[in-house]
Design a protein around this motif. Structure first.
Motif, short mmCIF file in Angstrom:
data_model
loop_
_atom_site.label_atom_id
_atom_site.label_comp_id
_atom_site.label_asym_id
_atom_site.label_seq_id
_atom_site.Cartn_x
_atom_site.Cartn_y
_atom_site.Cartn_z
N THR A 162 29.33 18.77 55.78
CA THR A 162 30.52 18.41 54.98
C THR A 162 31.04 17.26 55.87
O THR A 162 30.86 17.35 57.12
CB THR A 162 31.46 19.42 54.81
N ASP A 163 31.75 16.15 55.38
CA ASP A 163 32.38 15.21 56.05
C ASP A 163 33.43 15.76 57.22
O ASP A 163 34.07 16.61 56.83
CB ASP A 163 33.04 14.23 55.33
N CYS A 164 33.43 15.18 58.30
CA CYS A 164 34.29 15.39 59.37
C CYS A 164 34.48 14.55 60.24
O CYS A 164 33.64 13.59 60.62
CB CYS A 164 34.05 16.82 60.15
N ASP A 165 35.56 14.55 61.10
CA ASP A 165 35.97 13.76 62.21
C ASP A 165 35.07 13.87 63.57
O ASP A 165 35.30 14.95 64.06
CB ASP A 165 37.40 13.62 62.34
N GLU A 209 23.09 15.69 61.45
CA GLU A 209 23.22 15.53 59.85
C GLU A 209 24.44 16.37 59.34
O GLU A 209 24.39 17.75 59.78
CB GLU A 209 21.93 16.19 59.32
N LEU A 210 25.45 15.90 58.60
CA LEU A 210 26.44 16.87 58.31
C LEU A 210 26.32 17.58 57.05
O LEU A 210 25.69 17.32 56.07
CB LEU A 210 27.81 15.93 58.19
N VAL A 232 25.86 9.72 62.70
CA VAL A 232 25.31 10.61 61.67
C VAL A 232 24.25 9.85 61.02
O VAL A 232 24.20 8.60 60.52
CB VAL A 232 26.71 10.68 60.40
N ARG A 251 29.95 22.61 60.07
CA ARG A 251 30.21 21.31 59.26
C ARG A 251 28.81 20.70 60.00
O ARG A 251 28.35 19.59 59.11
CB ARG A 251 31.25 20.47 59.46
#
Length: 467
Positions: free
Chosen positions: A416-419, A413-414, A445, A395
């Motif tokens: 996909t969104d993640c915790d 830099e992602l 981020v 991710r």
């Protein structure tokens, strides 16, 4: 563990690989001295098989290679083929892989399990490894059973020659490196480990604990990152380490001349230097005690290029290296871009190893962070591997770790969104385990700046430059 990642018990599943390597080691060692024409003939045979397999089984390669006739193709005439980047790999993963059962989601699930539980085969035949590399762009890479075998043979086929010419004692080896089987070096070690005459010491341990483990085990061979071999050499010179290795093997980082001199002086034994990646494994290695490195000519096609993509001649340092891995068919890497500056040597090869020679690669180096001393006076060193493992996540597209006085600031830099909280907690715990008494870690981020000339991202930025 889900049904998708169930594999045979690893100790049982790895036995055919281990037996095959042991039975073929002497035969493989002969390839080091084959005429280069014979090595290239084998390389080209493997290249043609790879391209045929890719066109037939990979939707992505079928499209990009649709006009390529593999018959008669050689490593000397593939410049018309398109280049692959790691960004291409991660954006098109599911269409590049040649086994339709494999997806990046399944590979990541398996990798997560391996990180927590140790090595395992996916679908009883694949290894999944991950890499951040010098660019900071993360990647997942599957290896098929035969490719993994060839990688193992390529790694260890120098040892019969070394044993014979250095008159080595029966091996008693120490591996000081990656602590998780998600890393290629540890996964290879776990597959081809010969038994009780070896010990694994995680590089993430505090230096004093690494020293204690080596003093207790008394290895006569060591495999480690050059930065750790150098630290251990200093410990040997100061009298805290007292071992007598007969040969040392370094890889995954540049081995600088001052490090080599210190290491060989401290231990009175030569160093063998490896150059490789998780995607391609061993690209080149040196003879004991020599700086120049010999290419694995039968395992890959190597093309040094300049910043515009044009080939560069021997004697000129490249801006990048294009590599075609001809031994791994499940994930064809054909003219794959590696952002390393490589110098192919123009002078005559003195032998006896016959692969073309390159100078030591110094274009990728992840600094070890230094944080002063503990209350007991021990210097605190935090190796980049401490950060690599938590940040190896599909991710995360890019990362940069900046050392602070009290810990580290991490930018990501992602994809996909993640915790990010579990990743931050893992970074804190890893630094604690490495000996930092109270690390403060932030993770944010944001866009990561690239070098205005090279376009590279510097993964690890030290708080102050080490002397």
């Amino acid at each position: 563990m889900s049904a998708l990642v169930v594999s045979a018990a690893y100790d049982q599943a790895r036995q055919p690989h281990l037996r095959e390597v042991l039975s073929r080691m002497a035969e493989e060692a002969q390839k080091l001295t084959w005429p280069i024409e014979r090595l290239h003939a084998l390389r080209d045979e493997r290249l043609r098989d790879l391209v045929r397999h890719a066109k037939a089984n990979s939707p992505w390669h079928a499209e990009r290679l649709r006009d390529v006739d593999p018959d008669g193709l050689t490593g000397d005439d593939i410049r018309h083929l398109p280049v692959m980047t790691k960004a291409d790999v991660m954006a098109n993963w599911d269409d590049i892989v040649t086994d339709r059962r494999l997806t990046m989601a399944i590979a990541q699930e398996h990798l997560n399990w391996v990180t927590d539980n140790g090595p395992a085969y996916l679908f009883d035949q694949y290894h999944i490894v991950t890499t951040g590399g010098s660019s900071g762009l993360t990647g997942l890479f599957p290896w098929d059973y035969e490719g993994w075998l060839q990688a193992g043979l390529g790694s260890w086929r120098l040892m019969p020659w070394v044993v014979q010419n250095l008159h080595l004692s029966p091996p008693r080896g120490a591996f000081i490196g990656a602590a998780h089987a998600s890393h290629m070096s540890d996964a290879i070690r776990a597959t081809f480990d010969m038994g009780d005459n070896s010990v694994k010491v995680p590089v993430t341990l505090p230096l004093s604990q690494i020293v204690d483990a080596l003093n207790e085990f008394q290895p006569n061979q060591m495999l480690a990152y050059p930065s750790i071999l150098w630290r251990l050499a200093l410990e040997q010179l100061e009298g805290r380490l007292n071992i007598k290795p007969e040969v040392m093997l370094g890889g995954a980082e540049p081995l600088f001349p001052h490090q080599r001199k210190t290491i060989e002086t401290a231990f009175g034994a030569p160093v063998i230097d490896f150059y490789g990646t998780s995607e391609t494994w061993m690209l080149a290695c040196s003879m004991p005690g020599r700086e120049e490195m010999h290419l694995g000519e039968d395992l890959l096609v190597a093309e040094p290029i300049d910043a515009t993509g044009a080939p560069v001649p021997a004697g000129t340092t490249s801006a990048k290296l294009l590599v075609t891995n001809v031994i791994n068919k499940v994930f064809p890497l054909i003219r794959y871009e590696i952002a390393d500056e490589v110098l192919f040597l123009a002078d005559e090869n003195p032998g006896p190893w016959t692969g073309r020679r390159i100078a030591p690669v110094s274009g990728r180096h992840d600094d070890v962070f230094e944080y002063g001393e503990t209350p007991t006076g021990e210097q605190i060193y935090v190796h980049p591997y401490v950060f690599w493992t938590p940040l190896w996540d599909s991710r995360i597209a890019q990362y940069q770790v900046r050392q602070t006085r009290t810990g580290a600031d991490v930018s990501v830099e992602l994809r996909t969104d993640c915790d990010l909280r579990p990743i931050r907690d893992a970074l804190v715990n890893a630094m604690l385990e490495a000996g930092h008494p109270d690390p403060v870690v932030t993770i944010t981020v944001e866009d990561i700046p690239r070098h205005p000339v090279s376009g590279k991202i510097k993964n690890f930025v030290a708080f102050k430059k080490r002397k």
